[in-house]
Write a protein that holds these residues in place. Structure first.
Motif, PDB file in Angstrom:
ATOM      1  N   ALA A  43       2.046  70.705 -75.827  1.00  0.00           N
ATOM      2  CA  ALA A  43       1.321  70.735 -74.552  1.00  0.00           C
ATOM      3  C   ALA A  43      -0.014  70.009 -74.670  1.00  0.00           C
ATOM      4  CB  ALA A  43       1.107  72.177 -74.113  1.00  0.00           C
ATOM      5  N   ALA A  46       0.608  66.370 -74.379  1.00  0.00           N
ATOM      6  CA  ALA A  46       0.908  66.003 -72.988  1.00  0.00           C
ATOM      7  C   ALA A  46      -0.375  65.902 -72.173  1.00  0.00           C
ATOM      8  CB  ALA A  46       1.860  67.030 -72.372  1.00  0.00           C
ATOM      9  N   GLN A  68       6.045  59.385 -66.768  1.00  0.00           N
ATOM     10  CA  GLN A  68       6.330  60.811 -66.935  1.00  0.00           C
ATOM     11  C   GLN A  68       7.610  61.015 -67.731  1.00  0.00           C
ATOM     12  OE1 GLN A  68       7.377  63.135 -63.418  1.00  0.00           O
ATOM     13  NE2 GLN A  68       6.168  64.859 -64.173  1.00  0.00           N
ATOM     14  N   ILE A  72       8.085  63.126 -71.207  1.00  0.00           N
ATOM     15  CA  ILE A  72       9.075  64.208 -71.288  1.00  0.00           C
ATOM     16  C   ILE A  72       9.960  64.024 -72.515  1.00  0.00           C
ATOM     17  CG2 ILE A  72      11.141  65.136 -70.179  1.00  0.00           C
ATOM     18  CD1 ILE A  72       9.728  64.725 -67.493  1.00  0.00           C
ATOM     19  N   TRP A  75       7.868  65.085 -75.427  1.00  0.00           N
ATOM     20  CA  TRP A  75       7.769  66.549 -75.382  1.00  0.00           C
ATOM     21  C   TRP A  75       9.061  67.184 -75.896  1.00  0.00           C
ATOM     22  CZ3 TRP A  75       4.149  70.083 -72.854  1.00  0.00           C
ATOM     23  CH2 TRP A  75       4.612  71.390 -72.798  1.00  0.00           C
ATOM     24  N   PRO A 193       4.597  71.571 -67.918  1.00  0.00           N
ATOM     25  CA  PRO A 193       4.474  70.158 -68.319  1.00  0.00           C
ATOM     26  C   PRO A 193       4.734  69.182 -67.174  1.00  0.00           C
ATOM     27  CG  PRO A 193       6.424  71.173 -69.293  1.00  0.00           C
ATOM     28  CD  PRO A 193       5.608  72.276 -68.725  1.00  0.00           C
ATOM     29  N   THR A 197       2.032  66.321 -66.374  1.00  0.00           N
ATOM     30  CA  THR A 197       2.392  64.909 -66.542  1.00  0.00           C
ATOM     31  C   THR A 197       2.722  64.204 -65.239  1.00  0.00           C
ATOM     32  OG1 THR A 197       4.723  65.486 -66.905  1.00  0.00           O
ATOM     33  CG2 THR A 197       3.286  65.403 -68.846  1.00  0.00           C
TER      34      THR A 197
END
Length: 636
Positions: A43, A46, A68, A72, A75, A193, A197
């Protein structure tokens, strides 16, 4: 999915695993993952990408901005890979491979009970006097690490773990459409998230979240609170800051039977505001009612007649049964597609084709069954363990998807349920020994289990990414993580030792598990040894869950979700119940009195509280690694 985001995910994973090893073993700082289902370091990255890196790139190199979807992917790779080196697997598994022999001198019961039943290929050494054992716990700076002894366990455990992880990927592919598209579960931890983002409007440097003053007001609260705690570490004369009110805790514990702490966790408070109020109300209300029940029993002298775990297990089975019944039509379609090739069932958008998910899941489960049998578990018991494990993965994942609790740990888990159903005498000494080690690897701590992270990633990727490419990236991350983290952590144990008597994962958990194993080996309990009182309380727990669920489905005004019945006697609720209560109260008041823009500002404020807690925790951890000392511990 671009090559640069995949490469960035791999490089960041390698760097974080190395940093985690030093942070956890040398400093004892807050784990970089936080030991929760919302990994802090992921996190944090991000936030850095969205609030710092991308705005700079928009100014100097607009074409290089990370989308984005790319964030992702990064992440998802990190969230999947980092479940292994921390609470998910290795933090409990590695000490368990050495503890039975290192602590053997504390009493001969262990040696008589189960030492001979430990397969040599699962542990580095069975000799209590071997340096392989003693140096692991005591540290051996300047001496070579006995790598040869750890190669065989690496492959022995790797086969089973990769099979379990593959089963989790298959189960995720099977249930994803039902939970994401049909039931539209809220996935609170996936929404965070996505909010962080979200791309900004055209011409803007930051998205609406980071431009709103309410967000930064929320950020300021945990940053100021924990910032003062960090300052006090350097200047002892500075006022001491702590998130626990010990005076209230002492008052609560004067009531025999009360188990809740009075701690404030900003991250849990902020996440709770993102939950539906019926879920957050259920969590703290049933926890308080469970404590009241226990206090009453103690008041009337019924100490030792607690059946909280049986009632909780009853709710657990009811929850699983309702979840499976709800998706019965979807499961029928999945098996029609897998077995008969039904053309009216489209699985082209799924991470794995249903045929691969079904037969691959069965193959992975068969590998785990074979591994357990090779380790000494009887075949029927091994099959039962795998079935209970799969049920546990589904229940845990649905709980996180529906409830969003950052820290989830169900009890009882696979081994105690198997013991109750099959009986210690049926399982046998070798079987009980193999199950104890299996339990440490898979269910030692469920707050970083892989499947909820994979499921959250599929929710984030919906309509943004190819799930099949995303699964491939996460699978690569899992393999890399296990391979690197295993050897780095073995090196760290021999370099820094096991961290002293206060280490839960290195001292308390192995001792408790092995003491239970020694006592279980000597019992003659048969099949279904839970007894009539236990069965009665299983029925009470299941009946209570079904009743509350029926009331919720039948009456739109019913305000309580039954999911809190699953967490009455778990450490997460003991630690987080006050934070959850405050978050619920704020959300309930906001829904009653806030309108339009005010509700948006409140949502941004509590997202800011989440962001602030993540920022200050990671900042404190980074400073701690630089100065070489523990500065902050904010997680539960």
């Amino acid at each position: 999915m671009t090559r640069r985001c995949f490469l960035a995910g791999v490089l960041l994973l390698l760097a974080i695993i190395a940093a985690m090893t030093y942070n956890d073993h040398a400093l004892g700082n807050t784990p970089l993952t936080g030991g929760i289902h919302l990994p802090l370091v992921v996190a944090f990255l991000a936030i850095v990408f969205s609030a710092l890196v991308n705005p700079i790139l928009r100014r100097v190199a607009p074409r290089q901005v990370f989308s984005q979807a790319e964030i992702i992917v990064i992440w998802s790779m990190l969230a999947a890979g980092l479940t292994i080196p921390s609470c998910g697997v290795l933090r409990y598994l590695l000490p368990m491979l050495v503890a039975p022999f290192y602590f053997a001198g504390e009493g001969t019961a262990w040696q008589r009970a189960f030492h001979e039943h430990v397969p040599a290929w699962l542990v580095p050494s069975k000799d209590p006097l071997s340096p392989v054992v003693t140096m692991f716990y005591e540290g051996a700076r300047g001496k070579p690490v006995p790598w040869d002894s750890w190669i065989t366990p690496f492959f022995g455990w790797g086969v089973m773990l990769m099979a379990v992880f593959f089963v989790m990927f298959c189960l995720t592919s099977i249930v994803r459409r039902q939970w994401v598209e049909h039931e539209r579960l809220t996935f609170p931890l996936a929404r965070i998230p996505l909010e962080i983002t979200a791309p900004p409007e055209s011409g803007r440097m930051l998205n609406a979240l980071f431009r709103n003053p309410a967000t930064w007001l929320g950020v300021a609260i945990p940053v100021c609170f924990w910032g003062m705690a960090i300052v006090q570490k350097f200047y002892p004369w500075f006022p001491r800051i702590n998130n626990a009110n010990y005076d209230v805790i002492r008052v609560l514990h004067t009531m025999n039977g009360w188990q809740g702490l009075f701690n404030i966790y900003f991250l849990a408070l902020g996440v709770t505001f993102m939950l539906p109020t019926d879920v957050s109300l259920s969590l703290w209300l049933f926890f308080v009612l469970g404590n009241v029940q226990r206090i009453i029993r103690y008041r009337y002298g019924l100490v030792g007649q607690e059946f909280d775990l049986q009632q909780q297990a009853g709710g657990y089975f009811a929850f699983a049964g309702i979840a499976i019944w709800t998706m019965r039509r979807h499961l029928r379609d999945v098996f029609r597609r897998a077995l008969l090739g039904a053309r009216d069932v489209d699985d082209s958008a799924e991470a794995l084709p249903y045929r691969v998910a079904v037969f691959g899941g069965l193959l992975g489960a068969a590998v785990v069954v074979g591994w357990l049998c090779l380790a000494g578990c009887p075949l029927p018991v091994a099959v039962l363990v795998v079935l209970i494990s799969c049920l546990g993965f589904l229940v845990l994942s649905r709980f996180v998807a529906q409830c969003g609790l950052i820290h989830v740990s169900f009890r009882p888990s696979a081994m105690p349920i198997t013991e109750d159903l099959a009986g210690a005498s049926t399982i046998g000494p070798r079987g009980l020994t193999s199950l104890t080690f299996y339990e440490a690897a898979i269910f030692g701590d469920q707050r970083e289990t892989l499947m909820p992270s994979v499921l959250n990633s599929t929710r984030m990727a919906e309509n943004r990414l190819s799930l099949r490419k995303l699964f491939a990236a996460m699978a690569v991350a899992v393999v890399i993580s296990y391979s690197l983290a295993y050897f780095l952590q073995v090196w760290a144990f021999y370099r820094f030792g096991a961290g002293g008597e206060n280490g839960y994962c290195t001292y308390h958990y192995p001792r408790n598990s092995l003491n239970h194993l020694a006592s279980a080996v000597g019992t003659k309990e048969g099949i279904l040894n839970i007894g009539w009182p236990g069965v009665r309380h299983l029925a009470i727990g299941a009946g209570a869950f079904v009743l509350v669920d029926l009331l919720r489905r039948r009456f739109c005004w019913w305000p309580i979700h039954p999911i809190g019945l699953l967490t009455i006697r778990t450490w997460p609720m003991i630690a987080l119940w006050v934070s959850i209560f405050i978050g619920w109260a704020c959300k309930a008041l906001a829904q009653r009195y806030a309108r339009g823009p005010m509700m948006v500002r409140l949502r941004f404020f509590f997202l800011g509280v989440i962001i602030g807690d993540i920022l200050i925790t990671m900042t404190g951890g980074l400073i701690g690694m630089i100065v070489g000392r523990q500065l902050i511990w904010t997680t539960s």
